[in-house]
Design a protein around this motif. Structure first.
Motif, PDB file in Angstrom:
ATOM      1  N   VAL A  43      46.175  10.928  -4.655  1.00 59.97           N
ATOM      2  CA  VAL A  43      45.322   9.872  -4.116  1.00 59.97           C
ATOM      3  C   VAL A  43      46.222   8.908  -3.354  1.00 59.97           C
ATOM      4  CG1 VAL A  43      43.726   7.997  -4.645  1.00 59.97           C
ATOM      5  CG2 VAL A  43      43.677  10.111  -6.005  1.00 59.97           C
ATOM      6  N   ARG A  44      45.848   8.692  -2.096  1.00 56.58           N
ATOM      7  CA  ARG A  44      46.582   7.769  -1.217  1.00 56.58           C
ATOM      8  C   ARG A  44      45.641   6.664  -0.774  1.00 56.58           C
ATOM      9  NH1 ARG A  44      49.916  12.264   2.114  1.00 56.58           N
ATOM     10  NH2 ARG A  44      51.694  12.218   0.698  1.00 56.58           N
ATOM     11  N   THR A  45      46.229   5.514  -0.527  1.00 55.08           N
ATOM     12  CA  THR A  45      45.436   4.414   0.022  1.00 55.08           C
ATOM     13  C   THR A  45      46.063   3.959   1.323  1.00 55.08           C
ATOM     14  OG1 THR A  45      46.698   2.765  -1.217  1.00 55.08           O
ATOM     15  CG2 THR A  45      44.682   3.594  -2.253  1.00 55.08           C
ATOM     16  N   GLY A  50      41.572   1.584   1.376  1.00 58.22           N
ATOM     17  CA  GLY A  50      40.721   2.775   1.361  1.00 58.22           C
ATOM     18  C   GLY A  50      41.466   3.944   0.732  1.00 58.22           C
ATOM     19  N   ALA A  51      40.815   4.635  -0.186  1.00 55.43           N
ATOM     20  CA  ALA A  51      41.448   5.746  -0.901  1.00 55.43           C
ATOM     21  C   ALA A  51      40.991   7.080  -0.335  1.00 55.43           C
ATOM     22  CB  ALA A  51      41.099   5.671  -2.382  1.00 55.43           C
ATOM     23  N   CYS A  52      41.913   8.040  -0.299  1.00 55.85           N
ATOM     24  CA  CYS A  52      41.555   9.391   0.101  1.00 55.85           C
ATOM     25  C   CYS A  52      42.269  10.385  -0.799  1.00 55.85           C
ATOM     26  CB  CYS A  52      41.870   9.651   1.569  1.00 55.85           C
ATOM     27  SG  CYS A  52      43.623   9.735   1.938  1.00 55.85           S
ATOM     28  N   ALA A  53      41.652  11.537  -0.976  1.00 60.44           N
ATOM     29  CA  ALA A  53      42.217  12.602  -1.795  1.00 60.44           C
ATOM     30  C   ALA A  53      42.984  13.568  -0.903  1.00 60.44           C
ATOM     31  CB  ALA A  53      41.101  13.335  -2.522  1.00 60.44           C
ATOM     32  N   VAL A  54      44.118  14.041  -1.422  1.00 61.02           N
ATOM     33  CA  VAL A  54      44.938  15.011  -0.715  1.00 61.02           C
ATOM     34  C   VAL A  54      45.198  16.171  -1.675  1.00 61.02           C
ATOM     35  CG1 VAL A  54      47.134  15.416   0.460  1.00 61.02           C
ATOM     36  CG2 VAL A  54      46.043  13.163   0.606  1.00 61.02           C
ATOM     37  N   GLU A  55      44.845  17.373  -1.249  1.00 59.61           N
ATOM     38  CA  GLU A  55      45.106  18.557  -2.072  1.00 59.61           C
ATOM     39  C   GLU A  55      46.601  18.879  -2.037  1.00 59.61           C
ATOM     40  OE1 GLU A  55      42.912  20.144  -3.912  1.00 59.61           O
ATOM     41  OE2 GLU A  55      41.072  19.249  -3.140  1.00 59.61           O
ATOM     42  N   GLY A  86      42.377   4.987  -6.652  1.00 55.82           N
ATOM     43  CA  GLY A  86      42.853   4.265  -5.478  1.00 55.82           C
ATOM     44  C   GLY A  86      43.034   2.784  -5.732  1.00 55.82           C
ATOM     45  N   GLU A  87      42.269   2.224  -6.650  1.00 57.43           N
ATOM     46  CA  GLU A  87      42.397   0.804  -6.986  1.00 57.43           C
ATOM     47  C   GLU A  87      43.692   0.508  -7.742  1.00 57.43           C
ATOM     48  OE1 GLU A  87      38.874  -0.586  -8.959  1.00 57.43           O
ATOM     49  OE2 GLU A  87      37.564   0.237  -7.406  1.00 57.43           O
ATOM     50  N   LEU A  88      44.344   1.539  -8.259  1.00 54.53           N
ATOM     51  CA  LEU A  88      45.553   1.358  -9.061  1.00 54.53           C
ATOM     52  C   LEU A  88      46.843   1.377  -8.246  1.00 54.53           C
ATOM     53  CD1 LEU A  88      44.616   3.764 -11.991  1.00 54.53           C
ATOM     54  CD2 LEU A  88      44.349   1.276 -11.921  1.00 54.53           C
ATOM     55  N   VAL A  89      46.765   1.823  -6.987  1.00 58.33           N
ATOM     56  CA  VAL A  89      47.978   1.970  -6.179  1.00 58.33           C
ATOM     57  C   VAL A  89      47.847   1.225  -4.851  1.00 58.33           C
ATOM     58  CG1 VAL A  89      48.664   4.180  -7.192  1.00 58.33           C
ATOM     59  CG2 VAL A  89      47.158   4.169  -5.206  1.00 58.33           C
ATOM     60  N   ASP A  90      48.993   1.022  -4.210  1.00 53.66           N
ATOM     61  CA  ASP A  90      48.981   0.395  -2.895  1.00 53.66           C
ATOM     62  C   ASP A  90      49.384   1.423  -1.841  1.00 53.66           C
ATOM     63  OD1 ASP A  90      51.806   0.605  -2.877  1.00 53.66           O
ATOM     64  OD2 ASP A  90      52.005  -1.348  -3.827  1.00 53.66           O
ATOM     65  N   ASP A  94      51.873   6.563  -4.023  1.00 54.93           N
ATOM     66  CA  ASP A  94      50.867   7.613  -4.156  1.00 54.93           C
ATOM     67  C   ASP A  94      50.588   7.840  -5.632  1.00 54.93           C
ATOM     68  OD1 ASP A  94      50.584   8.164  -1.425  1.00 54.93           O
ATOM     69  OD2 ASP A  94      52.250   9.583  -1.435  1.00 54.93           O
ATOM     70  N   ALA A  95      49.377   8.237  -5.916  1.00 56.19           N
ATOM     71  CA  ALA A  95      49.003   8.547  -7.300  1.00 56.19           C
ATOM     72  C   ALA A  95      48.749  10.041  -7.416  1.00 56.19           C
ATOM     73  CB  ALA A  95      47.755   7.767  -7.700  1.00 56.19           C
TER      74      ALA A  95
END
Length: 142
Positions: A43-45, A50-55, A86-90, A94-95
């Motif tokens: 998960v990237r912001t 804004g958060a997005c998922a990356v495989e 996404g709320e946990l990272v800046d 990356d999470a």
């Protein structure tokens, strides 16, 4: 087939060290007895949150086994999960979100049931390192 209990583990890494963190995490979890990895997402912001998922297969230079990475992209981690992670990272961090099944609990439940017992609850204590540090320092116990 029933799944569970499930736990979503969220780890953070500086963006520049993400690949190393992903590989180390997966090495540990895939080898852990009694635990099955069900889904993995990065998960990237962006700068506005804004958060997005990356495989995993979309991470450049990750290395590792592409078949394993493809097998770990099941879609069980939802968009709601991605937004919450996404709320946990800046935007510089990356999470790694890893959904695991604690299969050992089902084995335990079967054994306990054979004695007419039941698993009443599973409680998560997130700050284990603090508890361990306090115990080693002799704080809060004998």
């Amino acid at each position: 087939m029933a799944l569970g209990p499930l736990e979503l583990i969220v780890l953070s890494f500086p963006a520049a060290r993400l690949n190393d963190g992903v590989l180390a995490t997966l090495d540990q979890l895939l080898a852990a007895p009694g635990v099955r990895v069900l889904d993995v997402l990065v998960v990237r912001t962006d700068a506005v949150g804004g958060a997005c998922a990356v495989e995993l297969c979309e991470l450049p230079g990750l290395g590792g086994d592409p078949q394993t990475q493809a097998r770990l992209a099941t879609g069980l981690i939802t968009e709601t999960d991605v937004d919450e992670v996404g709320e946990l990272v800046d935007d510089e961090t990356d999470a790694l979100a890893v959904l695991v099944e604690h299969r050992w609990v089902n084995d335990l439940a079967s054994e306990v049931a054979s004695t007419d017992g039941t698993v009443l609850a599973l409680l998560h204590i997130p700050a284990v390192h603090k508890i361990r540090s306090n115990a080693l320092a002799g704080i809060g116990g004998k």
